[in-house]
Design a protein around this motif. Structure first.
Motif, PDB file in Angstrom:
ATOM      1  N   GLU A 192       0.811  -1.226   0.000  1.00 37.31           N
ATOM      2  CA  GLU A 192       0.000   0.000   0.000  1.00 37.31           C
ATOM      3  C   GLU A 192       0.845   1.277   0.000  1.00 37.31           C
ATOM      4  OE1 GLU A 192      -3.237  -0.218  -0.410  1.00 37.31           O
ATOM      5  OE2 GLU A 192      -2.980  -2.399  -0.436  1.00 37.31           O
ATOM      6  N   GLU A 193       2.141   1.120  -0.131  1.00 35.23           N
ATOM      7  CA  GLU A 193       3.026   2.278  -0.061  1.00 35.23           C
ATOM      8  C   GLU A 193       3.212   2.940  -1.426  1.00 35.23           C
ATOM      9  OE1 GLU A 193       4.210   3.414   2.773  1.00 35.23           O
ATOM     10  OE2 GLU A 193       3.428   1.730   3.958  1.00 35.23           O
ATOM     11  N   ASN A 194       3.559   4.221  -1.389  1.00 35.85           N
ATOM     12  CA  ASN A 194       4.023   4.918  -2.593  1.00 35.85           C
ATOM     13  C   ASN A 194       5.524   4.661  -2.737  1.00 35.85           C
ATOM     14  OD1 ASN A 194       1.536   6.141  -3.225  1.00 35.85           O
ATOM     15  ND2 ASN A 194       1.910   7.736  -1.687  1.00 35.85           N
ATOM     16  N   PHE A 195       5.957   4.417  -3.958  1.00 36.42           N
ATOM     17  CA  PHE A 195       7.354   4.075  -4.188  1.00 36.42           C
ATOM     18  C   PHE A 195       8.091   5.203  -4.907  1.00 36.42           C
ATOM     19  CE2 PHE A 195       5.780  -0.080  -3.220  1.00 36.42           C
ATOM     20  CZ  PHE A 195       6.878  -0.782  -2.731  1.00 36.42           C
ATOM     21  N   ILE A 196       9.297   5.406  -4.461  1.00 34.96           N
ATOM     22  CA  ILE A 196      10.244   6.273  -5.161  1.00 34.96           C
ATOM     23  C   ILE A 196      11.239   5.346  -5.848  1.00 34.96           C
ATOM     24  CG2 ILE A 196      11.978   8.096  -4.919  1.00 34.96           C
ATOM     25  CD1 ILE A 196      10.556   8.698  -2.161  1.00 34.96           C
ATOM     26  N   VAL A 197      11.370   5.441  -7.166  1.00 33.50           N
ATOM     27  CA  VAL A 197      12.155   4.451  -7.913  1.00 33.50           C
ATOM     28  C   VAL A 197      13.174   5.136  -8.812  1.00 33.50           C
ATOM     29  CG1 VAL A 197      10.213   2.832  -7.912  1.00 33.50           C
ATOM     30  CG2 VAL A 197      10.548   4.360  -9.867  1.00 33.50           C
ATOM     31  N   PHE A 198      14.176   4.363  -9.197  1.00 30.23           N
ATOM     32  CA  PHE A 198      15.126   4.834 -10.202  1.00 30.23           C
ATOM     33  C   PHE A 198      14.429   4.941 -11.555  1.00 30.23           C
ATOM     34  CE2 PHE A 198      18.547   3.043  -7.439  1.00 30.23           C
ATOM     35  CZ  PHE A 198      19.361   4.159  -7.394  1.00 30.23           C
ATOM     36  N   THR A 199      14.797   5.944 -12.328  1.00 31.81           N
ATOM     37  CA  THR A 199      14.385   5.954 -13.724  1.00 31.81           C
ATOM     38  C   THR A 199      15.130   4.830 -14.447  1.00 31.81           C
ATOM     39  OG1 THR A 199      16.152   7.459 -14.360  1.00 31.81           O
ATOM     40  CG2 THR A 199      14.086   8.459 -13.678  1.00 31.81           C
ATOM     41  N   VAL A 220       1.192  -4.621  -7.775  1.00 35.65           N
ATOM     42  CA  VAL A 220       1.864  -3.697  -8.691  1.00 35.65           C
ATOM     43  C   VAL A 220       2.203  -2.434  -7.903  1.00 35.65           C
ATOM     44  CG1 VAL A 220       1.655  -2.300 -10.784  1.00 35.65           C
ATOM     45  CG2 VAL A 220       0.631  -4.593 -10.697  1.00 35.65           C
ATOM     46  N   PRO A 221       3.459  -2.006  -7.896  1.00 37.68           N
ATOM     47  CA  PRO A 221       3.830  -0.854  -7.062  1.00 37.68           C
ATOM     48  C   PRO A 221       3.206   0.450  -7.570  1.00 37.68           C
ATOM     49  CG  PRO A 221       5.645  -1.442  -8.505  1.00 37.68           C
ATOM     50  CD  PRO A 221       4.619  -2.527  -8.661  1.00 37.68           C
ATOM     51  N   ARG A 222       2.825   1.294  -6.651  1.00 41.14           N
ATOM     52  CA  ARG A 222       2.302   2.611  -6.960  1.00 41.14           C
ATOM     53  C   ARG A 222       3.484   3.584  -6.952  1.00 41.14           C
ATOM     54  NH1 ARG A 222      -1.726   2.572  -3.633  1.00 41.14           N
ATOM     55  NH2 ARG A 222      -0.676   3.599  -1.873  1.00 41.14           N
ATOM     56  N   ILE A 223       3.912   3.969  -8.144  1.00 38.07           N
ATOM     57  CA  ILE A 223       5.114   4.803  -8.275  1.00 38.07           C
ATOM     58  C   ILE A 223       4.728   6.271  -8.145  1.00 38.07           C
ATOM     59  CG2 ILE A 223       6.996   5.504  -9.794  1.00 38.07           C
ATOM     60  CD1 ILE A 223       6.929   2.679 -10.982  1.00 38.07           C
ATOM     61  N   ALA A 224       5.263   6.901  -7.108  1.00 43.19           N
ATOM     62  CA  ALA A 224       4.959   8.305  -6.845  1.00 43.19           C
ATOM     63  C   ALA A 224       6.002   9.241  -7.426  1.00 43.19           C
ATOM     64  CB  ALA A 224       4.855   8.530  -5.335  1.00 43.19           C
ATOM     65  N   GLN A 225       7.236   8.765  -7.553  1.00 41.74           N
ATOM     66  CA  GLN A 225       8.313   9.642  -7.992  1.00 41.74           C
ATOM     67  C   GLN A 225       9.449   8.813  -8.585  1.00 41.74           C
ATOM     68  OE1 GLN A 225       8.366  13.198  -7.673  1.00 41.74           O
ATOM     69  NE2 GLN A 225      10.142  12.981  -9.034  1.00 41.74           N
ATOM     70  N   GLU A 226      10.055   9.310  -9.656  1.00 39.56           N
ATOM     71  CA  GLU A 226      11.257   8.711 -10.208  1.00 39.56           C
ATOM     72  C   GLU A 226      12.433   9.655  -9.986  1.00 39.56           C
ATOM     73  OE1 GLU A 226      10.613   7.765 -14.301  1.00 39.56           O
ATOM     74  OE2 GLU A 226       9.638   5.853 -13.829  1.00 39.56           O
ATOM     75  N   ALA A 227      13.627   9.076  -9.832  1.00 34.76           N
ATOM     76  CA  ALA A 227      14.827   9.880  -9.623  1.00 34.76           C
ATOM     77  C   ALA A 227      16.014   9.173 -10.255  1.00 34.76           C
ATOM     78  CB  ALA A 227      15.072  10.118  -8.137  1.00 34.76           C
ATOM     79  N   ALA A 239      11.591  13.261   3.052  1.00 33.27           N
ATOM     80  CA  ALA A 239      10.562  14.290   2.883  1.00 33.27           C
ATOM     81  C   ALA A 239       9.151  13.717   2.913  1.00 33.27           C
ATOM     82  CB  ALA A 239      10.797  15.031   1.570  1.00 33.27           C
ATOM     83  N   GLY A 240       9.019  12.391   3.057  1.00 30.44           N
ATOM     84  CA  GLY A 240       7.709  11.772   3.162  1.00 30.44           C
ATOM     85  C   GLY A 240       7.046  11.465   1.841  1.00 30.44           C
ATOM     86  N   MET A 241       7.832  11.434   0.749  1.00 34.86           N
ATOM     87  CA  MET A 241       7.256  11.182  -0.561  1.00 34.86           C
ATOM     88  C   MET A 241       6.946   9.717  -0.813  1.00 34.86           C
ATOM     89  SD  MET A 241       6.856  13.996  -2.240  1.00 34.86           S
ATOM     90  CE  MET A 241       6.738  13.401  -3.922  1.00 34.86           C
ATOM     91  N   GLY A 242       7.504   8.824  -0.009  1.00 33.85           N
ATOM     92  CA  GLY A 242       7.261   7.400  -0.207  1.00 33.85           C
ATOM     93  C   GLY A 242       8.405   6.569   0.320  1.00 33.85           C
ATOM     94  N   VAL A 243       8.483   5.310  -0.136  1.00 38.13           N
ATOM     95  CA  VAL A 243       9.551   4.400   0.274  1.00 38.13           C
ATOM     96  C   VAL A 243      10.404   4.082  -0.949  1.00 38.13           C
ATOM     97  CG1 VAL A 243       8.067   3.404   2.066  1.00 38.13           C
ATOM     98  CG2 VAL A 243       8.231   2.280  -0.173  1.00 38.13           C
TER      99      VAL A 243
END
Length: 295
Positions: A192-199, A220-227, A239-243
């Motif tokens: 149930e988490e938002n994920f921060i993932v590599f591009t 299926v992961p919920r991708i909130a941000q790519e970096a 910053a609390g954007m996800g895991v």
């Protein structure tokens, strides 16, 4: 007559000994051929190098100049031979090695670099930071000789040796309920988490591995941000954007308010390989690869 290296060696021996018999003995030849070779050399040059009398041999002014030049030429030839033999043994030259951003944080990498520099002090070791996709391109076109890369499905034109399976950990805010537990977590716990993932362009291989791990865990992961950088991802977690899911070696990157939690899953590991082109027979490549495998 063409002047050959042996003529220079003959002349140097005579000039240093100032005695044909001793020079011939030093060279391991008889005196008459030596005398003839020196005469041939003088005739070719068109100058008198030695002044001969019944009692002694002396260098002329031209001979003094020629002696210094001959010594320099012979020394350069000898040095060239020595350098070529050292290059064949992998003792001199240049080695270009690239690595991913997290590689220097592993225990073996600093040891291998230090051991290589101690064993091959005359080698210019060029270290380059590049992601895996960049390294594959540079390895294949020869712009680098050795790569420390992550991921699977590497090109068959490369020789790869697995160095380590770097465990993957979950990066959470320190106040996250999963971070306060006293045990490792399962991938299912993150459904149930938002994920921060590599591009994917970051080329770490962890992007696709994360998708596989989540799929194996039934979601299926919920991708909130790519970096593109691991440090950016850790900062976004704080910053609390996800895991985020990252190699355990990155635990050395200390960011306030972030916790690294072990994942109890057999597929939670990122393989690190040392790689080089299959057709690269450089002794330097072989030596560096051997040291990495020992580290």
């Amino acid at each position: 007559m063409n002047i050959e290296l042996r003529h220079l060696r003959y002349f140097i021996a005579v000039a240093e000994e100032l005695h044909f018999s001793r020079a011939a003995e030093r060279l391991g030849i008889s005196q008459p051929p030596l005398s003839q070779q020196i005469r041939d050399l003088e005739n070719t040059l068109g100058v008198r190098l030695l002044r001969r009398t019944n009692r002694r041999v002396e260098l002329t002014a031209a001979g003094q100049v020629y002696l210094e030049a001959a010594k320099d030429i012979v020394a350069r030839v000898d040095d060239a031979g020595d350098m070529s033999r050292r290059a064949e043994r992998g003792e001199i030259g240049e080695l270009r090695v690239a690595f991913t951003r997290s590689t220097p944080l592993s225990e073996g990498f600093p040891r291998a670099i230090r051991a290589f520099r101690e064993a091959y002090p005359a080698v210019r070791l060029v270290l380059l930071e590049r992601n895996t996709l960049q390294q594959l391109e540079y390895l294949l076109d020869g712009r680098q000789q050795v790569g420390l890369v992550r991921g699977t499905g590497l090109p068959p034109t490369l020789v790869t040796h697995k160095l380590v399976d770097d465990p993957l950990v979950a990066v959470l805010r320190a106040d996250h309920p999963l971070a306060r537990r006293k045990r490792s977590l399962r991938m299912e716990d993150l459904a149930e988490e938002n994920f921060i993932v590599f591009t994917r362009a970051a080329g770490t291989g962890i992007h696709d591995q994360l998708l596989t791990m989540c799929r194996n865990a039934g979601f299926v992961p919920r991708i909130a941000q790519e970096a593109g950088e691991s440090s950016t991802m850790i900062g976004l977690v704080a910053a609390g954007m996800g895991v985020a899911i990252l190699p355990r070696s990155l635990r050395q990157v200390q960011v306030e308010g972030v916790a690294y939690v072990t994942i109890a899953s057999a597929d939670a590991a990122s393989a690190l390989y040392v790689a080089h082109r299959r057709d690269d027979t450089s002794p330097l490549v072989k030596a560096f690869t051997k040291l990495m495998l020992k580290a």
